[in-house]
Design a protein around this motif. Structure first.
Motif, PDB file in Angstrom:
ATOM      1  N   ASP A  24       0.859  -1.186   0.000  1.00 13.90           N
ATOM      2  CA  ASP A  24       0.000   0.000   0.000  1.00 13.90           C
ATOM      3  C   ASP A  24       0.896   1.237   0.000  1.00 13.90           C
ATOM      4  OD1 ASP A  24      -2.251  -1.544   0.037  1.00 13.90           O
ATOM      5  OD2 ASP A  24      -2.867  -1.043   2.074  1.00 13.90           O
ATOM      6  N   PRO A  25       1.215   1.774  -1.177  1.00 15.91           N
ATOM      7  CA  PRO A  25       2.112   2.932  -1.234  1.00 15.91           C
ATOM      8  C   PRO A  25       1.608   4.093  -0.379  1.00 15.91           C
ATOM      9  CG  PRO A  25       1.687   2.067  -3.443  1.00 15.91           C
ATOM     10  CD  PRO A  25       0.734   1.372  -2.517  1.00 15.91           C
ATOM     11  N   GLY A  26       2.495   4.646   0.407  1.00 19.82           N
ATOM     12  CA  GLY A  26       2.164   5.807   1.234  1.00 19.82           C
ATOM     13  C   GLY A  26       1.568   5.486   2.582  1.00 19.82           C
ATOM     14  N   ALA A  27       1.105   4.246   2.779  1.00 17.58           N
ATOM     15  CA  ALA A  27       0.426   3.913   4.040  1.00 17.58           C
ATOM     16  C   ALA A  27       1.375   3.985   5.234  1.00 17.58           C
ATOM     17  CB  ALA A  27      -0.201   2.526   3.950  1.00 17.58           C
ATOM     18  N   LEU A  28       2.577   3.459   5.078  1.00 14.97           N
ATOM     19  CA  LEU A  28       3.527   3.492   6.196  1.00 14.97           C
ATOM     20  C   LEU A  28       3.977   4.920   6.488  1.00 14.97           C
ATOM     21  CD1 LEU A  28       5.264   2.076   8.295  1.00 14.97           C
ATOM     22  CD2 LEU A  28       7.008   1.736   6.527  1.00 14.97           C
ATOM     23  N   ASP A  37      -2.440  -2.869  31.889  1.00 17.03           N
ATOM     24  CA  ASP A  37      -2.122  -1.594  32.535  1.00 17.03           C
ATOM     25  C   ASP A  37      -3.349  -0.692  32.658  1.00 17.03           C
ATOM     26  OD1 ASP A  37       0.525  -2.310  32.736  1.00 17.03           O
ATOM     27  OD2 ASP A  37       1.128  -1.288  30.889  1.00 17.03           O
ATOM     28  N   GLY A  38      -4.513  -1.235  32.269  1.00 18.85           N
ATOM     29  CA  GLY A  38      -5.739  -0.455  32.351  1.00 18.85           C
ATOM     30  C   GLY A  38      -5.910   0.536  31.229  1.00 18.85           C
ATOM     31  N   ARG A  39      -5.213   0.301  30.118  1.00 18.76           N
ATOM     32  CA  ARG A  39      -5.277   1.231  28.980  1.00 18.76           C
ATOM     33  C   ARG A  39      -5.683   0.462  27.727  1.00 18.76           C
ATOM     34  NH1 ARG A  39       0.169   4.011  28.028  1.00 18.76           N
ATOM     35  NH2 ARG A  39       1.021   1.945  28.505  1.00 18.76           N
ATOM     36  N   SER A  40      -6.960   0.367  27.451  1.00 19.19           N
ATOM     37  CA  SER A  40      -7.411  -0.321  26.245  1.00 19.19           C
ATOM     38  C   SER A  40      -7.098   0.539  25.028  1.00 19.19           C
ATOM     39  CB  SER A  40      -8.913  -0.598  26.309  1.00 19.19           C
ATOM     40  OG  SER A  40      -9.196  -1.571  27.281  1.00 19.19           O
ATOM     41  N   PRO A  41      -6.302   0.032  24.094  1.00 17.49           N
ATOM     42  CA  PRO A  41      -5.962   0.854  22.930  1.00 17.49           C
ATOM     43  C   PRO A  41      -7.121   1.021  21.957  1.00 17.49           C
ATOM     44  CG  PRO A  41      -4.956  -1.320  22.763  1.00 17.49           C
ATOM     45  CD  PRO A  41      -5.606  -1.259  24.106  1.00 17.49           C
ATOM     46  N   VAL A  42      -6.980   1.991  21.095  1.00 17.01           N
ATOM     47  CA  VAL A  42      -7.916   2.226  19.996  1.00 17.01           C
ATOM     48  C   VAL A  42      -7.221   1.719  18.738  1.00 17.01           C
ATOM     49  CG1 VAL A  42      -9.122   3.970  18.631  1.00 17.01           C
ATOM     50  CG2 VAL A  42      -8.941   4.224  21.130  1.00 17.01           C
ATOM     51  N   LEU A  43      -7.819   0.728  18.077  1.00 18.48           N
ATOM     52  CA  LEU A  43      -7.188   0.087  16.929  1.00 18.48           C
ATOM     53  C   LEU A  43      -7.542   0.813  15.631  1.00 18.48           C
ATOM     54  CD1 LEU A  43      -5.583  -2.361  15.787  1.00 18.48           C
ATOM     55  CD2 LEU A  43      -7.787  -3.550  15.624  1.00 18.48           C
ATOM     56  N   VAL A  44      -6.504   1.273  14.924  1.00 15.09           N
ATOM     57  CA  VAL A  44      -6.689   1.959  13.647  1.00 15.09           C
ATOM     58  C   VAL A  44      -5.766   1.301  12.623  1.00 15.09           C
ATOM     59  CG1 VAL A  44      -6.519   4.144  12.391  1.00 15.09           C
ATOM     60  CG2 VAL A  44      -7.231   4.138  14.809  1.00 15.09           C
ATOM     61  N   THR A  45      -6.347   0.640  11.618  1.00 10.13           N
ATOM     62  CA  THR A  45      -5.528   0.025  10.582  1.00 10.13           C
ATOM     63  C   THR A  45      -5.443   0.957   9.387  1.00 10.13           C
ATOM     64  OG1 THR A  45      -7.310  -1.227   9.498  1.00 10.13           O
ATOM     65  CG2 THR A  45      -6.242  -2.253  11.392  1.00 10.13           C
ATOM     66  N   MET A  46      -4.240   1.026   8.791  1.00  7.54           N
ATOM     67  CA  MET A  46      -3.946   2.029   7.774  1.00  7.54           C
ATOM     68  C   MET A  46      -3.659   1.371   6.425  1.00  7.54           C
ATOM     69  SD  MET A  46      -4.174   4.980   9.273  1.00  7.54           S
ATOM     70  CE  MET A  46      -3.357   5.988   8.026  1.00  7.54           C
ATOM     71  N   HIS A  47      -4.382   1.825   5.393  1.00  6.59           N
ATOM     72  CA  HIS A  47      -4.250   1.260   4.056  1.00  6.59           C
ATOM     73  C   HIS A  47      -4.339   2.357   3.003  1.00  6.59           C
ATOM     74  CE1 HIS A  47      -4.887  -3.006   5.285  1.00  6.59           C
ATOM     75  NE2 HIS A  47      -5.454  -2.401   6.321  1.00  6.59           N
ATOM     76  N   ILE A 105      -8.806   2.680   7.863  1.00  4.50           N
ATOM     77  CA  ILE A 105      -8.734   3.859   7.012  1.00  4.50           C
ATOM     78  C   ILE A 105      -8.097   3.478   5.677  1.00  4.50           C
ATOM     79  CG2 ILE A 105      -7.768   6.174   6.738  1.00  4.50           C
ATOM     80  CD1 ILE A 105      -7.795   6.426   9.793  1.00  4.50           C
ATOM     81  N   GLU A 106      -8.795   3.784   4.584  1.00  4.43           N
ATOM     82  CA  GLU A 106      -8.294   3.557   3.233  1.00  4.43           C
ATOM     83  C   GLU A 106      -8.099   4.918   2.555  1.00  4.43           C
ATOM     84  OE1 GLU A 106      -7.412   1.145   1.243  1.00  4.43           O
ATOM     85  OE2 GLU A 106      -8.261  -0.760   1.953  1.00  4.43           O
ATOM     86  N   ILE A 107      -6.893   5.177   2.056  1.00  9.70           N
ATOM     87  CA  ILE A 107      -6.561   6.447   1.412  1.00  9.70           C
ATOM     88  C   ILE A 107      -6.224   6.189  -0.053  1.00  9.70           C
ATOM     89  CG2 ILE A 107      -4.991   8.419   1.424  1.00  9.70           C
ATOM     90  CD1 ILE A 107      -4.277   7.525   4.374  1.00  9.70           C
ATOM     91  N   ARG A 108      -6.793   6.961  -0.951  1.00 10.35           N
ATOM     92  CA  ARG A 108      -6.437   6.792  -2.365  1.00 10.35           C
ATOM     93  C   ARG A 108      -4.976   7.181  -2.544  1.00 10.35           C
ATOM     94  NH1 ARG A 108     -10.104   9.990  -6.295  1.00 10.35           N
ATOM     95  NH2 ARG A 108      -8.304  11.375  -6.390  1.00 10.35           N
ATOM     96  N   ASN A 109      -4.197   6.283  -3.118  1.00 13.09           N
ATOM     97  CA  ASN A 109      -2.747   6.455  -3.021  1.00 13.09           C
ATOM     98  C   ASN A 109      -2.166   7.602  -3.842  1.00 13.09           C
ATOM     99  OD1 ASN A 109      -2.241   5.402  -5.662  1.00 13.09           O
ATOM    100  ND2 ASN A 109      -2.073   3.311  -4.864  1.00 13.09           N
ATOM    101  N   ASP A 110      -2.913   8.133  -4.814  1.00 14.17           N
ATOM    102  CA  ASP A 110      -2.391   9.294  -5.537  1.00 14.17           C
ATOM    103  C   ASP A 110      -2.330  10.535  -4.654  1.00 14.17           C
ATOM    104  OD1 ASP A 110      -5.281   9.153  -5.656  1.00 14.17           O
ATOM    105  OD2 ASP A 110      -5.260  10.794  -7.092  1.00 14.17           O
ATOM    106  N   LEU A 111      -3.034  10.512  -3.534  1.00 13.39           N
ATOM    107  CA  LEU A 111      -3.042  11.654  -2.611  1.00 13.39           C
ATOM    108  C   LEU A 111      -1.841  11.655  -1.674  1.00 13.39           C
ATOM    109  CD1 LEU A 111      -6.822  11.502  -1.631  1.00 13.39           C
ATOM    110  CD2 LEU A 111      -5.753  13.060  -3.282  1.00 13.39           C
TER     111      LEU A 111
END
Length: 255
Positions: free
Chosen positions: A56-60, A141-151, A222-228
């Motif tokens: 996924d170009p740009g995702a990282l 540790d009492g800290r539930s994370p918020v999961l966000v996957t990036m594409h 989250i899906e981002i159009r890679n030309d952006l």
């Protein structure tokens, strides 16, 4: 290392900012187009291996900017999804696809059960366990994370132009997606839509289900159009926008 990976390949899993103080855990399953040494080219041309079928170009790059702006943690896969797509379970054909869009992948044709298992153990299992261990540690540790996957996704697919610019994807839990879509409505910067250009029916929510729904975590893809996000300017503009949308959404959900 397993039989698939060499010492030179290194670990399939990378973690940035593991001690993050922010709640967001970013996951980037398709961060790299790199192939393990022992895999050769999978029978593909250099152009194919640089294209969107391999990663996924740009995702990282956008994810790493969000690490800074949100003080988030980031877990990403260091090898191409053509070897194993870590957003798919082992039983799915798309985990090791014989065809991706218009490209046939010779190295994935007629894979034996033994080879499928080797790829699963080398790439998917460490990645899955790395995410799971991080979530378990945070919850302890009492800290539930918020999961966000990036594409990111290609602007043209099977010859058809896509006009959506950002997709906010969810499975059964749509709390965070709803909040993000509401926040996005306040701006006309991007065309933002729910479950486009993919959705649960396309089998793309595996990570959300495996690590978000099963742990009761807020989650979104989250899906981002890679030309952006082809260059540093576009990546920075996108990261700034998503920082605002995510930040506003998490505040809204905490009230």
């Amino acid at each position: 290392m397993t039989g698939l990976l060499t010492e030179a390949d290194g670990s399939p899993v990378a973690v940035d900012n593991a001690e993050a103080s922010g709640p967001v855990l970013l996951v980037c399953e398709h961060a790299s187009r790199r192939l393990p040494e022992n895999m050769g080219s999978l029978g593909l041309s250099a152009a194919a291996l640089e294209s969107h079928i391999a990663w996924d170009p740009g995702a990282l790059a956008v994810s790493q900017l969000l690490v800074q702006s949100l003080d988030a943690a980031l877990i990403y896969q260091r090898f191409s999804r053509l070897v194993y797509d870590c957003n798919r379970p082992p039983e799915a054909e798309a985990a090791m696809p014989p065809v991706s869009e218009v490209f046939e992948i010779p190295g994935n044709a007629a894979i034996s059960a033994t080879e499928r298992q080797a790829r699963t153990e080398a790439l998917y299992v460490p990645f899955r366990d790395g995410i799971s261990d991080f979530i378990t540690s945070r919850k302890a540790d009492g800290r539930s994370p918020v999961l966000v996957t990036m594409h990111t996704f290609t602007p043209v697919y099977h010859g058809k132009q896509r006009d959506v610019e950002i997709g906010i994807l969810h499975d059964d839990d749509h709390r965070l997606a709803n909040a993000m879509l509401a926040a996005a409505e306040k701006s006309t910067r991007y065309v933002v839509r729910r479950n486009e250009p993919y959705g649960p029916a396309d089998g793309v929510t595996h990570t959300l289900i495996e690590h978000g729904l099963k742990n009761g975590l807020l989650n979104v893809m989250i899906e981002i159009r890679n030309d952006l996000v082809r260059d540093e300017i576009g990546q920075k503009v996108m990261a700034d926008y998503l920082t605002g949308v995510l930040g506003e959404s998490l505040i809204a959900l905490s009230q």
